[in-house]
Write a protein that holds these residues in place. Sequence first.
Motif, mmCIF file in Angstrom:
data_model
loop_
_atom_site.group_PDB
_atom_site.id
_atom_site.type_symbol
_atom_site.label_atom_id
_atom_site.label_comp_id
_atom_site.label_asym_id
_atom_site.label_seq_id
_atom_site.Cartn_x
_atom_site.Cartn_y
_atom_site.Cartn_z
ATOM 1 N N SER A 91 8.978 -11.184 -1.034
ATOM 2 C CA SER A 91 8.625 -11.558 -2.475
ATOM 3 C C SER A 91 7.589 -12.531 -2.588
ATOM 4 C CB SER A 91 9.958 -12.534 -2.975
ATOM 5 O OG SER A 91 11.165 -11.799 -3.159
ATOM 6 N N GLU A 123 4.538 -10.185 -2.153
ATOM 7 C CA GLU A 123 4.206 -9.373 -3.093
ATOM 8 C C GLU A 123 3.508 -10.226 -4.310
ATOM 9 O OE1 GLU A 123 6.794 -6.307 -5.391
ATOM 10 O OE2 GLU A 123 7.240 -7.914 -6.414
ATOM 11 N N GLU A 179 -0.069 -10.474 -3.474
ATOM 12 C CA GLU A 179 -0.889 -9.270 -3.867
ATOM 13 C C GLU A 179 -1.043 -9.310 -5.211
ATOM 14 O OE1 GLU A 179 1.735 -6.253 -2.445
ATOM 15 O OE2 GLU A 179 1.232 -6.797 -0.360
ATOM 16 N N LYS A 180 -0.056 -9.650 -6.057
ATOM 17 C CA LYS A 180 -0.165 -9.755 -7.522
ATOM 18 C C LYS A 180 -1.545 -10.875 -7.773
ATOM 19 C CE LYS A 180 2.934 -6.808 -8.612
ATOM 20 N NZ LYS A 180 2.512 -5.505 -9.393
#
Length: 206
Positions: free
Chosen positions: A71, A74, A77-78
């Motif tokens: 999580s 991610e 990355e977002k």
Amino acid sequence: MDSGVIQKALHYIQPLFEKDATGHDLDHMKRVARWSRELALREGADPTLAELAGLLHDVDDAKLSQNPDASRRERREKLLEWGLSDAQVEEIEQAIETVSFRKGKVPASTLGKVLQDADRLDAMGAVGIARTFAFGGAKGQMIHSDDPGAGTSVQHFHDKLLHLLHLMNTDSGRQEAEHRHETMTAFLNEFNREYYALGGKSDESK
Ligand code: ADP
Ligand code: NI
């Protein structure tokens, strides 16, 4: 950073939290984001980073994510995808890392301080009372018991919520926390008045 970054973050977290009934629903993220932004403005941190951190702070919470490391990756990355610099992403991640009450860390940055204060404010006052009983209900916990070891929702006020006022990091956060603390103590006084009215428990009158 993209101008629509807040909208993008909202869109990203929506499916993660919309079904939560333990006090970690989407509205918790939005309230923490609003207060985080407000406290950042008053305390001199970046308001957009503060709002983003508020929206994203529970994405990697072990209670909510099956795989906190994935999580967190991610989320990084977002944030990069939405145009934040490496340094900005690092600032947000550091702030989120210190937010938890359980880990007992004191944030080093102003961003971390306002985020932690905003999350704590949401556990206090009328909203905090509502979340506590929602959490307790979701976990099958009793409202109250005379047995101090019973792990009830009322006990949680004494274990954690009544200590938060003294743990606030910023003057602006503390000002709002004082009002919310009074709301909780007034609630507990009234709860005890009603609970123990007319001589206490019914079995005592037998
Ligand atoms: P966060 O992850 O947002 O920092 P927590 O997971 O510690 O907060 O708690 C989420 C909400 O559930 C808070 O309002 C908190 O007071 C409540 N809560 C946590 N643990 C308990 C408990 N044992 N009994 C009742 N409420 C609880
Ligand atoms: Ni939270």
